[in-house]
Design a protein around this motif. Structure first.
Motif, PDB file in Angstrom:
ATOM      1  N   SER A  90       0.835  -1.201   0.000  1.00 12.82           N
ATOM      2  CA  SER A  90       0.000   0.000   0.000  1.00 12.82           C
ATOM      3  C   SER A  90       0.874   1.257   0.000  1.00 12.82           C
ATOM      4  O   SER A  90       0.624   2.198  -0.751  1.00 12.82           O
ATOM      5  N   HIS A  91       1.905   1.259   0.821  1.00 14.47           N
ATOM      6  CA  HIS A  91       2.819   2.405   0.868  1.00 14.47           C
ATOM      7  C   HIS A  91       3.562   2.592  -0.455  1.00 14.47           C
ATOM      8  O   HIS A  91       3.868   3.726  -0.834  1.00 14.47           O
ATOM      9  N   ALA A  92       3.853   1.491  -1.142  1.00 10.96           N
ATOM     10  CA  ALA A  92       4.545   1.599  -2.433  1.00 10.96           C
ATOM     11  C   ALA A  92       3.694   2.391  -3.421  1.00 10.96           C
ATOM     12  O   ALA A  92       4.179   3.322  -4.069  1.00 10.96           O
ATOM     13  N   ALA A  93       2.416   2.031  -3.536  1.00 10.77           N
ATOM     14  CA  ALA A  93       1.541   2.756  -4.462  1.00 10.77           C
ATOM     15  C   ALA A  93       1.279   4.177  -3.980  1.00 10.77           C
ATOM     16  O   ALA A  93       1.197   5.113  -4.782  1.00 10.77           O
ATOM     17  N   ALA A  94       1.188   4.356  -2.679  1.00  8.41           N
ATOM     18  CA  ALA A  94       0.925   5.690  -2.125  1.00  8.41           C
ATOM     19  C   ALA A  94       2.136   6.612  -2.239  1.00  8.41           C
ATOM     20  O   ALA A  94       1.981   7.834  -2.170  1.00  8.41           O
ATOM     21  N   ALA A  95       3.320   6.062  -2.419  1.00  2.90           N
ATOM     22  CA  ALA A  95       4.524   6.896  -2.535  1.00  2.90           C
ATOM     23  C   ALA A  95       4.416   7.880  -3.698  1.00  2.90           C
ATOM     24  O   ALA A  95       5.003   8.959  -3.655  1.00  2.90           O
TER      25      ALA A  95
END
Length: 186
Positions: A90-95
């Motif tokens: 999730s954090h990867a896409a939100a980056a």
């Protein structure tokens, strides 16, 4: 008396480099989620979307949708390790949605995937999420953070240099975030 700026410079290429880095960090622990949820593609889809954006695709609502879907997968995960692996995705896409704000909170957008990946590794070797991890779990978490430090592209350290240090709190993931942040700023 001079004050700190409210915003920072942030180029599209820096966003792409950061998203690609975050996807690589999350990809290292994706199997911890997929082992217990082989039919659930939401974390993989989020990582793939981050990589697609990093490769030059536009930042779209679909990317944000996949970040949220991986976040929901984390909430539904069967184990704490699988949940943190999905949070890393999730954090990867939100980056890709890092804001040009001079806020310590933005450090989480840059390093959140790496911190959650380290926690997933640690939890994968703990008997219980409330108990401290085994020596092997702590060692794997430290290795994950060291890998993330070595693999960080110039954009990560450059943008971190424009931001305040990682914020306090956040439990074990917060500790990992601050450890990696300090190592990248050294």
């Amino acid at each position: 008396m001079p004050t700190e700026p409210d915003t920072i410079e942030l180029s599209h290429q820096e966003l792409r480099d950061i998203a690609g880095y975050a996807a690589d960090c999350a990809g290292r622990v994706l199997s911890l989620f997929e082992q217990s949820h082989p039919a659930d593609t939401r974390p993989r889809d989020a990582i793939d979307a981050a990589r697609t954006f990093a490769g030059g695709a536009p930042r779209t609502a679909e990317l944000r949708k996949r970040a949220w879907a991986a976040y929901k997968a984390a909430a539904e995960a069967a184990s704490p390790a699988a949940a943190d692996a999905a949070r890393a995705a999730s954090h990867a896409a939100a980056a890709a949605y890092l804001h040009p704000k001079a806020s310590a909170h933005q450090v989480k957008h840059i390093l959140g995937a790496a911190a959650h990946a380290a926690r997933a590794q640690e939890l994968a070797h703990a008997a219980d999420a409330a108990e401290p991890a085994s020596g092997e779990g702590r060692h794997l978490a430290a290795q994950t953070l060291e890998w993330a430090r070595r693999q960080a592209p110039a954009a990560v350290t450059t943008v971190l240099g424009r931001l305040p240090a990682a914020p306090p709190g956040g439990g074990r993931v917060g500790e990992f975030l601050r450890t990696l942040d300090a190592a990248l700023r050294a």
